[in-house]
Design a protein around this motif. Structure first.
Motif, PDB file in Angstrom:
ATOM      1  N   LEU A 121      57.180 -65.214 -24.267  1.00 44.97           N
ATOM      2  CA  LEU A 121      55.782 -65.568 -24.028  1.00 44.97           C
ATOM      3  C   LEU A 121      55.462 -65.569 -22.547  1.00 44.97           C
ATOM      4  N   CYS A 122      56.355 -66.129 -21.743  1.00 43.65           N
ATOM      5  CA  CYS A 122      56.174 -66.140 -20.291  1.00 43.65           C
ATOM      6  C   CYS A 122      56.030 -64.724 -19.753  1.00 43.65           C
ATOM      7  N   SER A 123      56.878 -63.817 -20.228  1.00 45.63           N
ATOM      8  CA  SER A 123      56.836 -62.423 -19.780  1.00 45.63           C
ATOM      9  C   SER A 123      55.529 -61.756 -20.179  1.00 45.63           C
ATOM     10  N   LEU A 124      55.043 -62.045 -21.387  1.00 44.69           N
ATOM     11  CA  LEU A 124      53.798 -61.446 -21.864  1.00 44.69           C
ATOM     12  C   LEU A 124      52.596 -61.941 -21.069  1.00 44.69           C
ATOM     13  N   ILE A 125      52.616 -63.215 -20.680  1.00 45.00           N
ATOM     14  CA  ILE A 125      51.536 -63.752 -19.841  1.00 45.00           C
ATOM     15  C   ILE A 125      51.513 -63.038 -18.496  1.00 45.00           C
ATOM     16  N   LEU A 126      52.683 -62.894 -17.887  1.00 51.43           N
ATOM     17  CA  LEU A 126      52.773 -62.240 -16.587  1.00 51.43           C
ATOM     18  C   LEU A 126      52.411 -60.755 -16.683  1.00 51.43           C
ATOM     19  N   ILE A 127      52.782 -60.108 -17.784  1.00 55.07           N
ATOM     20  CA  ILE A 127      52.409 -58.712 -17.999  1.00 55.07           C
ATOM     21  C   ILE A 127      50.898 -58.570 -18.074  1.00 55.07           C
ATOM     22  N   ALA A 128      50.235 -59.518 -18.751  1.00 56.18           N
ATOM     23  CA  ALA A 128      48.776 -59.481 -18.861  1.00 56.18           C
ATOM     24  C   ALA A 128      48.128 -59.604 -17.487  1.00 56.18           C
ATOM     25  N   ALA A 134      46.053 -54.586 -11.948  1.00 55.50           N
ATOM     26  CA  ALA A 134      46.173 -53.132 -11.808  1.00 55.50           C
ATOM     27  C   ALA A 134      44.886 -52.424 -12.216  1.00 55.50           C
ATOM     28  N   ILE A 135      44.188 -52.957 -13.208  1.00 55.48           N
ATOM     29  CA  ILE A 135      42.972 -52.322 -13.701  1.00 55.48           C
ATOM     30  C   ILE A 135      41.741 -52.717 -12.899  1.00 55.48           C
ATOM     31  N   THR A 136      41.632 -54.003 -12.581  1.00 55.38           N
ATOM     32  CA  THR A 136      40.416 -54.496 -11.919  1.00 55.38           C
ATOM     33  C   THR A 136      40.433 -54.302 -10.410  1.00 55.38           C
ATOM     34  N   ASP A 137      41.616 -54.221  -9.816  1.00 57.10           N
ATOM     35  CA  ASP A 137      41.699 -54.061  -8.359  1.00 57.10           C
ATOM     36  C   ASP A 137      42.833 -53.101  -8.006  1.00 57.10           C
ATOM     37  N   PRO A 138      42.717 -51.829  -8.389  1.00 56.46           N
ATOM     38  CA  PRO A 138      43.823 -50.883  -8.194  1.00 56.46           C
ATOM     39  C   PRO A 138      44.173 -50.620  -6.732  1.00 56.46           C
ATOM     40  N   LEU A 139      43.181 -50.727  -5.842  1.00 60.89           N
ATOM     41  CA  LEU A 139      43.446 -50.442  -4.431  1.00 60.89           C
ATOM     42  C   LEU A 139      44.319 -51.512  -3.787  1.00 60.89           C
ATOM     43  N   GLN A 140      44.191 -52.756  -4.252  1.00 63.37           N
ATOM     44  CA  GLN A 140      44.963 -53.855  -3.668  1.00 63.37           C
ATOM     45  C   GLN A 140      46.200 -54.220  -4.494  1.00 63.37           C
ATOM     46  N   TYR A 141      46.431 -53.469  -5.565  1.00 64.43           N
ATOM     47  CA  TYR A 141      47.534 -53.828  -6.463  1.00 64.43           C
ATOM     48  C   TYR A 141      48.882 -53.825  -5.751  1.00 64.43           C
ATOM     49  N   SER A 142      49.168 -52.802  -4.976  1.00 63.77           N
ATOM     50  CA  SER A 142      50.480 -52.675  -4.338  1.00 63.77           C
ATOM     51  C   SER A 142      50.748 -53.774  -3.325  1.00 63.77           C
ATOM     52  N   PHE A 220      40.065 -54.023 -21.080  1.00 65.06           N
ATOM     53  CA  PHE A 220      39.499 -52.931 -21.871  1.00 65.06           C
ATOM     54  C   PHE A 220      38.002 -52.763 -21.631  1.00 65.06           C
ATOM     55  N   LYS A 221      37.333 -53.838 -21.236  1.00 70.51           N
ATOM     56  CA  LYS A 221      35.922 -53.716 -20.855  1.00 70.51           C
ATOM     57  C   LYS A 221      35.788 -52.869 -19.604  1.00 70.51           C
ATOM     58  N   VAL A 222      36.638 -53.142 -18.612  1.00 67.03           N
ATOM     59  CA  VAL A 222      36.637 -52.356 -17.374  1.00 67.03           C
ATOM     60  C   VAL A 222      37.089 -50.927 -17.656  1.00 67.03           C
ATOM     61  N   ALA A 223      38.073 -50.781 -18.541  1.00 68.61           N
ATOM     62  CA  ALA A 223      38.575 -49.445 -18.860  1.00 68.61           C
ATOM     63  C   ALA A 223      37.482 -48.588 -19.494  1.00 68.61           C
ATOM     64  N   LYS A 252      46.433 -46.253 -20.162  1.00 66.74           N
ATOM     65  CA  LYS A 252      47.411 -46.026 -21.230  1.00 66.74           C
ATOM     66  C   LYS A 252      48.483 -47.109 -21.228  1.00 66.74           C
ATOM     67  N   ALA A 253      48.905 -47.518 -20.023  1.00 61.77           N
ATOM     68  CA  ALA A 253      49.916 -48.566 -19.925  1.00 61.77           C
ATOM     69  C   ALA A 253      49.397 -49.877 -20.496  1.00 61.77           C
ATOM     70  N   ALA A 254      48.132 -50.183 -20.229  1.00 60.57           N
ATOM     71  CA  ALA A 254      47.531 -51.408 -20.763  1.00 60.57           C
ATOM     72  C   ALA A 254      47.478 -51.371 -22.285  1.00 60.57           C
ATOM     73  N   LYS A 255      47.149 -50.202 -22.846  1.00 62.14           N
ATOM     74  CA  LYS A 255      47.086 -50.075 -24.304  1.00 62.14           C
ATOM     75  C   LYS A 255      48.459 -50.241 -24.934  1.00 62.14           C
ATOM     76  N   LYS A 256      49.474 -49.672 -24.291  1.00 60.25           N
ATOM     77  CA  LYS A 256      50.832 -49.780 -24.823  1.00 60.25           C
ATOM     78  C   LYS A 256      51.311 -51.226 -24.816  1.00 60.25           C
ATOM     79  N   LEU A 257      51.063 -51.917 -23.705  1.00 54.00           N
ATOM     80  CA  LEU A 257      51.494 -53.303 -23.601  1.00 54.00           C
ATOM     81  C   LEU A 257      50.663 -54.216 -24.490  1.00 54.00           C
TER      82      LEU A 257
END
Length: 339
Positions: A121-128, A134-142, A220-223, A252-257
Motif C-alpha cells: 500500500l505504501c508503494s502504491l501511494i508513492l507511485i500515485a 510526472a503528469i501535472t508538472d513534467p518540466l520540474q519532475y526530474s 487522467f483528467k489532465v491526460a 501509458k505508464a499512468a494507465k499501466k500503474l
C-alpha cells in the motif's frame, strides 16, 4: 460432503502429545485438501520467483534505475515477502490447526504479515504521487523527484506502517490482551476486534485509497486535456502550452500503474467489508482464510501485470534466465527497443 464424510476427513489429535498443556489439532486429510495444499504451494513458489525477477531486474540493470522503478522495486519486495513468509505460514495453518513455530514467532508473524501487505500500500501511494507529478508538472519532475528523495520516502513509509502495526498489536494493553490468543500450547490465533477493524479500515484502506483515487482522477483528467491539445496541434491549431505537453509514454505508464491499483482494490475490498460486518474476525475463521488468500493472490498478480505491460521486464527476464546477467557489463545492457 455430508457431516459424516466431513468427520472422516478430520482426525483429532494433539499438537504436542508429550505436553499436558497441548492443544488438540485437526489434521485435514483427503485428496481435496492435498490438492489445495499443492496449488497454494505452487502459488507461493511462483510469487517468490516472479517478484524475485522484478527485484533482480531493477536492481541489476542501470537503465532501470529511475524513481518510478524504485517504487516498483519497493512493491516487488513487499510481494516477495508475502510469498516467502506469509503464504507458507497460511498454508501450514490451513492444513493443520497447530502452531509449531513457538511463542516468539507467533507474535512476530502478524507483524511480518501486515507490514509486508501495508508495504504494498505504501508503494502504491508513492507511485500515485510519482505519476501525479510526472503528469501535472513534467518540466520540474526530474528536479522534484530524485532517486535519493524516492528512497527516503520509501524508508519513511515502511517505517511508519511498521510502527503503526507494532503499536496496535503490542503497545496497547486493550489490543494486546485480545488480539493474539495462546490459551494452550500450540495455539496462535489472531483476533481482530471490531474497534481495531474500524481503525485499520480508516488508516490502512479508506484514507490512502481516497488519496490514490483522487490523484489518479486528476492524472487522467489532465491526460485527457493534453490528448485534446495534441490532437489540436496535429490538426494545425496553435498550441500555446506546447512546452508542457505530456509525453504519451507518461500517460501509458499512468494507465499501466492504474491497473495495479485496480487489482489491489479488488483484492482488498472483500476483506475489509467482512472485517467490519462482524464483532470480531479470527484468523482461524473461514472468512479470514478465503479473503486472506485473495489478498495474497494480489502479490502474485502484480509481476504478471509487469510482464504483460512492460517490455523492459520481458527483456530483463530473458537476460536473467539465460544467465547473461553474469556477463561483464551486463548491467548496461539496453532493455528498450530502439526506434
Amino acid at each position: 460432503m455430508d457431516k459424516q464424510d466431513y468427520r472422516q476427513n478430520i482426525t483429532v489429535q494433539y499438537c504436542f502429545p508429550d505436553n499436558n498443556a497441548s492443544c488438540r489439532k485437526e489434521v485435514k486429510e483427503g485428496p481435496g485438501y492435498m490438492f489445495l495444499c499443492f496449488i497454494l504451494s505452487c502459488l507461493s513458489v511462483c510469487t517468490v520467483f516472479l517478484n524475485l525477477l522484478v527485484i533482480i531486474s531493477i536492481s541489476h540493470f542501470k537503465q532501470l534505475h529511475t524513481p518510478t522503478n524504485l517504487l516498483i522495486l519497493s512493491l516487488a519486495v513487499a510481494d516477495f515477502l508475502v510469498g516467502l513468509f506469509v503464504m507458507p505460514v497460511n498454508i501450514m495453518q490451513l492444513m493443520d490447526s497447530c502452531w509449531y513455530l513457538g511463542t516468539i514467532a507467533c507474535y512476530i508473524s502478524p507483524v511480518i504479515n501486515f507490514v509486508s501487505m501495508l508495504g504494498s500500500l505504501c508503494s502504491l501511494i508513492l507511485i500515485a504521487f510519482d505519476r501525479y507529478i510526472a503528469i501535472t508538472d513534467p518540466l520540474q519532475y526530474s528536479t522534484r523527484i530524485t532517486i535519493r528523495k524516492t528512497l527516503l520516502s520509501i524508508i519513511l513509509g515502511w517505517f511508519s506502517y511498521m510502527c503503526y502495526i507494532i503499536m496496535l498489536l503490542y503497545f496497547n494493553d486493550y489490543f494486546f490482551q485480545s488480539q493474539i490468543s495462546t490459551h494452550c500450547y500450540g495455539e496462535c490465533v489472531l483476533v481482530i476486534k471490531y474497534s481495531w477493524a474500524i481503525i485499520d479500515l480508516v488508516v490502512s484502506f479508506l484514507a490512502p485509497c481516497c488519496v490514490i483515487l483522487f490523484l489518479y482522477s486528476v492524472i487522467f483528467k489532465v491526460a485527457i486535456h493534453q490528448a485534446k491539445a495534441i490532437s489540436a496541434v496535429k490538426n494545425g491549431a496553435s498550441n500555446k502550452h506546447g512546452a508542457k505537453t505530456i509525453k504519451s509514454s507518461e500517460i501509458k505508464a499512468a494507465k499501466k500503474l492504474a491497473t495495479v491499483i485496480f487489482v489491489y482494490l479488488a483484492c482488498w475490498i472483500p476483506y475489509y467489508l467482512s472485517s467490519v460486518s462482524v464483532d470480531s474476525l479470527s484468523s482461524s475463521s473461514m472468512v479470514w482464510t478465503v479473503f486472506g488468500w485473495l489478498i495474497n493472490i494480489n502479490s502474485s498478480v502484480n509481476p504478471l501485470i509487469y510482464a504483460i505491460f512492460y517490455s523492459w521486464f520481458r527483456a530483463s527476464v530473458k537476460y536473467i534466465v539465460t544467465c547473461r546477467i553474469f556477463e561483464t557489463s551486463s548491467s548496461r545492457f539496453s532493455l528498450f527497443l530502439e526506434h
